[in-house]
Design a protein around this motif. Structure first.
Motif, short mmCIF file in Angstrom:
data_model
loop_
_atom_site.label_atom_id
_atom_site.label_comp_id
_atom_site.label_asym_id
_atom_site.label_seq_id
_atom_site.Cartn_x
_atom_site.Cartn_y
_atom_site.Cartn_z
N ARG A 149 0.62 -1.23 -0.01
CA ARG A 149 -0.04 0.06 -0.08
C ARG A 149 0.74 1.24 0.08
O ARG A 149 0.80 2.40 -1.00
N THR A 150 1.77 1.31 0.86
CA THR A 150 2.92 2.32 0.88
C THR A 150 3.63 2.56 -0.33
O THR A 150 3.93 3.75 -0.97
N ARG A 151 3.99 1.47 -0.91
CA ARG A 151 4.80 1.57 -2.25
C ARG A 151 3.97 2.13 -3.21
O ARG A 151 4.39 3.09 -4.19
N SER A 152 2.41 1.72 -3.29
CA SER A 152 1.68 2.16 -4.39
C SER A 152 1.51 3.68 -4.10
O SER A 152 1.35 4.39 -5.14
N TRP A 153 1.23 3.94 -2.95
CA TRP A 153 0.90 5.58 -2.74
C TRP A 153 2.25 6.48 -3.24
O TRP A 153 2.23 7.21 -4.02
N ARG A 154 3.49 5.84 -3.15
CA ARG A 154 4.77 6.60 -3.42
C ARG A 154 4.64 6.55 -4.94
O ARG A 154 5.01 7.46 -5.68
N ARG A 155 4.36 5.47 -5.62
CA ARG A 155 4.32 5.26 -7.15
C ARG A 155 3.50 6.27 -7.66
O ARG A 155 3.66 7.00 -8.78
N ARG A 156 2.25 6.21 -6.98
CA ARG A 156 1.19 7.15 -7.71
C ARG A 156 1.61 8.74 -7.64
O ARG A 156 1.55 9.51 -8.57
N LEU A 157 2.29 9.09 -6.48
CA LEU A 157 2.54 10.45 -6.39
C LEU A 157 3.76 10.73 -7.21
O LEU A 157 4.13 12.13 -7.51
N GLN A 158 4.43 9.83 -7.53
CA GLN A 158 5.71 9.98 -8.59
C GLN A 158 5.30 9.92 -10.08
O GLN A 158 6.17 10.04 -10.77
N GLY A 159 4.16 9.59 -10.23
CA GLY A 159 3.91 9.17 -11.60
C GLY A 159 4.37 7.99 -12.23
O GLY A 159 4.44 8.01 -13.36
N LEU A 160 4.61 6.91 -11.49
CA LEU A 160 5.17 5.78 -11.81
C LEU A 160 4.03 4.81 -12.19
O LEU A 160 3.14 4.78 -11.48
N PRO A 161 4.17 3.85 -13.05
CA PRO A 161 3.27 3.01 -13.30
C PRO A 161 3.13 1.89 -12.22
O PRO A 161 4.18 1.74 -11.34
N GLU A 162 2.05 1.22 -12.00
CA GLU A 162 1.66 0.25 -10.88
C GLU A 162 2.66 -1.18 -11.19
O GLU A 162 3.18 -1.95 -10.32
N HIS A 163 3.03 -1.38 -12.47
CA HIS A 163 3.58 -2.39 -12.90
C HIS A 163 4.84 -2.14 -13.67
O HIS A 163 4.79 -1.13 -14.58
N PRO A 164 6.19 -2.75 -13.67
CA PRO A 164 7.28 -2.31 -14.64
C PRO A 164 6.90 -2.53 -16.05
O PRO A 164 6.26 -3.45 -16.39
N GLU A 165 7.48 -1.51 -16.72
CA GLU A 165 7.07 -1.58 -18.16
C GLU A 165 8.07 -2.81 -18.78
O GLU A 165 9.17 -3.11 -18.41
N ASP A 166 7.69 -3.56 -19.86
CA ASP A 166 8.31 -4.37 -20.42
C ASP A 166 9.45 -3.81 -21.26
O ASP A 166 9.21 -3.06 -22.23
N ALA A 167 10.66 -4.11 -20.89
CA ALA A 167 11.74 -3.47 -21.80
C ALA A 167 12.51 -4.53 -22.90
O ALA A 167 13.41 -3.96 -23.62
#
Length: 241
Positions: A149-167
């Motif tokens: 939950r905390t990691r999701s909150w940080r990602r949301r405020l940073q504008g990061l995706p919930e799941h890593p992008e396929d490189a």
């Protein structure tokens, strides 16, 4: 079990995002335990130079400010520091709350629209720690811990995706360029024409041989070591989230 309320949207500034670390250093070795890299004031008893960065304020008003820090010796608080926002030094000294990693309230500040400076000022040179800074117009502390939950909150405020992008696909994946072996392995594989991914969580390659420490291997060294980024001191990388 009671669920901690989620704070209203605010501005989250991760310490590793600072434009200029000054005399502070980026430490990521405890990321799995406490959730994030952090800035460390390692001055051996002498206050280090200020770390500075800038953020954009879109909505003017009064902002409450919290800093995630650690009071690593609660009996006498050796890692003390303060925070300046838009040229205003906030009222509460930081690193003195007697807690392990947790959010400490730094104070409140009136901010106008525009680009403002944020500055960390070390007081002691004895390992002050800053993980992140949170500014909000609401009066609710950020969520604590290192759960999803905390990691999701940080990602949301940073504008990061919930799941890593396929490189994409790679022939070789080297996990850790923190030492000469990882850097040399990636370089050797690339020289053989392979598609290589080098995964690293620090801003410089090479570990103890990087520009941060400068301890190159002793004795006989092959050409890969001589050509590695840790030796020529020119290559940097962006830390992973």
């Amino acid at each position: 079990m009671m669920t901690q309320p989620t704070p209203a949207p605010g501005i989250l500034l991760e310490a590793e995002e600072f434009d200029d670390f000054g005399g502070w250093i980026l430490d990521s070795q405890f990321e799995t335990q406490m959730g994030s890299p952090y800035l460390l004031a390692h001055g051996k008893g002498r206050p280090v130079a200020d770390a500075t960065t800038h953020i954009a304020i879109k909505d003017p008003g009064t902002y409450n400010v919290w800093v995630r820090t650690k009071d690593w010796v609660p009996s006498h608080h050796p890692g003390r520091f303060s925070l300046s926002v838009a040229g205003q030094m906030l009222e509460n000294e930081l690193g003195i709350h007697g807690e392990d990693w947790s959010w400490q309230r730094a104070g409140s500040v009136e901010l106008a629209t525009g680009r403002i400076e944020v500055r960390l000022r070390d007081h002691t040179g004895f390992e002050g720690r800053c993980d992140a800074i949170y500014l909000s117009r609401a009066d609710l502390a950020p969520p604590e811990g290192n759960d999803e939950r905390t990691r999701s909150w940080r990602r949301r405020l940073q504008g990061l995706p919930e799941h890593p992008e396929d490189a994409g696909a790679f022939d070789v994946v080297v996990v850790g360029g923190g030492g000469v072996p990882g850097s040399s392995a990636a370089l050797a594989a690339a020289r053989l024409g392979l598609r290589v991914a080098l995964i690293q969580n620090r801003p410089y390659l090479g570990g103890n041989a990087s520009i941060e420490t400068g301890l190159m291997p002793r004795g006989e060294r092959g050409h890969l070591v001589e050509e590695s980024p840790s030796e020529n001191r020119t290559a940097t990388c962006t830390p992973t989230a």
